[in-house]
Design a protein around this motif. Structure first.
Motif, mmCIF file in Angstrom:
data_model
loop_
_atom_site.group_PDB
_atom_site.id
_atom_site.type_symbol
_atom_site.label_atom_id
_atom_site.label_comp_id
_atom_site.label_asym_id
_atom_site.label_seq_id
_atom_site.Cartn_x
_atom_site.Cartn_y
_atom_site.Cartn_z
ATOM 1 N N GLU A 67 31.059 38.655 39.195
ATOM 2 C CA GLU A 67 30.068 38.350 40.018
ATOM 3 C C GLU A 67 29.410 39.671 40.344
ATOM 4 O O GLU A 67 28.053 39.259 41.036
ATOM 5 C CB GLU A 67 30.455 38.679 41.555
ATOM 6 N N LEU A 68 29.008 41.005 39.923
ATOM 7 C CA LEU A 68 28.923 42.353 41.030
ATOM 8 C C LEU A 68 27.400 42.316 39.373
ATOM 9 O O LEU A 68 26.737 42.614 39.281
ATOM 10 C CB LEU A 68 30.064 43.206 40.631
ATOM 11 N N PHE A 69 28.665 42.134 37.895
ATOM 12 C CA PHE A 69 27.623 41.598 36.894
ATOM 13 C C PHE A 69 26.565 41.118 37.177
ATOM 14 O O PHE A 69 25.414 41.141 36.896
ATOM 15 C CB PHE A 69 28.398 41.647 35.663
ATOM 16 N N THR A 93 40.019 40.360 41.200
ATOM 17 C CA THR A 93 39.150 41.862 40.959
ATOM 18 C C THR A 93 38.322 41.257 39.003
ATOM 19 O O THR A 93 36.752 42.130 39.606
ATOM 20 C CB THR A 93 40.151 42.799 40.334
ATOM 21 N N THR A 94 38.796 39.988 38.855
ATOM 22 C CA THR A 94 37.977 39.857 37.470
ATOM 23 C C THR A 94 36.491 39.036 38.098
ATOM 24 O O THR A 94 35.854 39.664 38.324
ATOM 25 C CB THR A 94 38.814 39.260 36.443
ATOM 26 N N LYS A 95 36.863 38.114 39.313
ATOM 27 C CA LYS A 95 36.264 37.269 39.440
ATOM 28 C C LYS A 95 34.997 38.204 40.494
ATOM 29 O O LYS A 95 33.971 38.301 40.276
ATOM 30 C CB LYS A 95 36.671 36.296 40.475
ATOM 31 N N PHE A 101 50.118 40.448 42.379
ATOM 32 C CA PHE A 101 49.634 41.244 41.506
ATOM 33 C C PHE A 101 48.525 40.078 40.846
ATOM 34 O O PHE A 101 47.800 40.921 40.177
ATOM 35 C CB PHE A 101 50.744 42.087 40.719
ATOM 36 N N GLU A 102 49.555 39.252 40.627
ATOM 37 C CA GLU A 102 48.309 37.920 39.651
ATOM 38 C C GLU A 102 47.863 37.435 40.317
ATOM 39 O O GLU A 102 46.725 37.600 39.629
ATOM 40 C CB GLU A 102 49.685 36.744 39.088
ATOM 41 N N ASN A 103 47.678 37.398 41.816
ATOM 42 C CA ASN A 103 46.463 36.688 42.401
ATOM 43 C C ASN A 103 45.616 38.076 42.501
ATOM 44 O O ASN A 103 43.856 37.992 42.183
ATOM 45 C CB ASN A 103 46.500 36.415 43.785
ATOM 46 N N TYR A 104 45.323 40.021 42.641
ATOM 47 C CA TYR A 104 44.856 40.324 43.063
ATOM 48 C C TYR A 104 44.097 40.445 41.274
ATOM 49 O O TYR A 104 42.173 40.925 41.739
ATOM 50 C CB TYR A 104 45.920 41.392 42.710
#
Length: 178
Positions: free
Chosen positions: A66-68, A60-62, A53-56
């Motif tokens: 990148e999307l922004f 997702t934060t990364k 879960f921490e890796n997820y």
């Protein structure tokens, strides 16, 4: 019978060997030992699930960051030709005597440029006489060098290059001496 006297039988998987044909004896575990083993197994599952879960969350934060940055990159890349047009307009207006008009256009260009700089856009500095580097410049053409020391160097800059953060979004287009 007390809890300590109760025994649980667990069979271990058989190992098939050519020399041994007999099965191994079953190992008897007390209830406490069985519960301790179950607790250790559940704790291991929990730790693995927590790590996953921490890796997820990190992934997702990364991806969101990148999307922004990618979204702003597309908009800024689309505005670069407008900045180039302002530069060309100011160059042509400086040849005429319409100073008030050129001041107005220059104010608009400066406002657009400062807005883009606030969003992270930087000009890639390239001057005539700099050494050509294929990793940092895009060569449009080669012309005979006016002097011997200008061979392999930039003669003229055709189009400015820009960086957004650490990434070059448009390489400067240059003419190099041959």
């Amino acid at each position: 019978m007390s809890k300590k006297d109760t025994k649980v039988e667990v069979e271990l998987p058989e190992e098939n060997t050519a020399n041994e044909t007999a099965t191994e004896p079953t190992v008897e575990l007390s209830v406490e030992e069985q519960l301790t083993a179950d607790l250790a197994q559940e704790k291991d599952k929990f730790l693995r699930l927590f790590a996953e879960f921490e890796n997820y969350k990190r992934r997702t934060t990364k991806e969101r960051i990148e999307l922004f940055s990618t979204a702003s990159q597309d908009v800024i890349k689309a505005l670069l030709p407008v900045v180039d047009d302002f530069d060309r307009a100011l160059l042509e207006m400086s040849k005429s005597e319409a100073t008030e008009l050129s001041k107005g256009v220059e104010l608009i260009k400066n406002k657009l440029s400062s807005t883009l700089e606030q969003k992270g856009l930087e000009l890639v500095e390239v001057r005539s006489g700099d050494v050509f580097n294929a990793d940092n410049h895009e060569a449009i053409t080669q012309i005979p060098a006016p002097t011997e020391d200008m061979k392999g160097k930039i003669i003229d800059v055709i189009e400015k290059g820009y960086k957004l953060g650490d990434k070059v979004i448009r390489f400067p287009k240059v003419v190099i001496g041959n």
